[in-house]
Design an enzyme around this catalytic site. Structure first.
Site, PDB file in Angstrom:
ATOM      1  CE  LYS A  44     -49.305  -9.651  90.371  1.00  0.00           C
ATOM      2  NZ  LYS A  44     -49.954  -9.472  89.210  1.00  0.00           N
ATOM      3  CE  LYS A  46     -51.575  -4.832  90.957  1.00  0.00           C
ATOM      4  NZ  LYS A  46     -52.355  -5.043  89.796  1.00  0.00           N
TER       5      LYS A  46
END
Ligand code: C2G
Length: 129
Positions: A44, A46
């Site tokens: 992701k 992240k």
């Protein structure tokens, strides 16, 4: 028993996270949180402050959370819903529409995001101090 599921990274837990977990839990009798693993967060893009184990420890302490499963792929949601007999899938409305395909398997509800807080905001504000 009406079962609810929601997904996320839940890094640096804040009142916006608590707000969605509370509202999601109140839609049923049981809330499962599919918690993004460290490996999936890389997918992701992240970066998290807390690793999966510590994010799990924090989530387990939240009264609205009944069960935690790992989120390792984008594609696991249908299996999660079927295998866990989920009735309602919940996400913040920043995801509105993204998971409508799940409507064939359960109710899909997007709840309003809590304005004024985010993990990114926390990191940015702390960096200014
Ligand atoms: N959220 C919210 N209000 C905020 C911040 C977050 O309601 N101020 C909600 C998000 O909409 C999401 C949940 O809290 O439903 C978790 O947010 P993140 O940890 O940022 O999760 P995300 O990276 O969006 O992961 O497969 C789905 C993904 O794993 C979702």
């Amino acid at each position: 028993m009406k079962k609810v599921i929601t997904y996320g990274t839940f890094d640096l837990i804040h009142w916006g996270h608590i707000n969605i977990l509370k509202r999601a839990r109140e839609l049923g009798d049981h809330l499962t949180v599919a918690l993004s693993t460290d490996e999936f967060n890389e997918v992701k893009n992240k970066k998290t402050y807390h690793n999966f184990e510590n994010r799990r420890v924090i989530l387990e302490a939240i009264r609205y959370v009944d069960e935690i499963i790992p989120e390792t792929t984008w594609e696991q949601k249908v299996n999660d819903i079927v295998n866990n007999h989920i009735d309602i899938f919940v996400m913040g409305d920043d995801w509105k529409g993204e998971f409508d395909f799940l409507k064939s398997y359960c109710e899909v509800i997007y709840l309003p995001r809590t304005v004024g807080i985010s993990t990114t905001k926390i990191k940015t504000d702390l960096h200014k101090k």
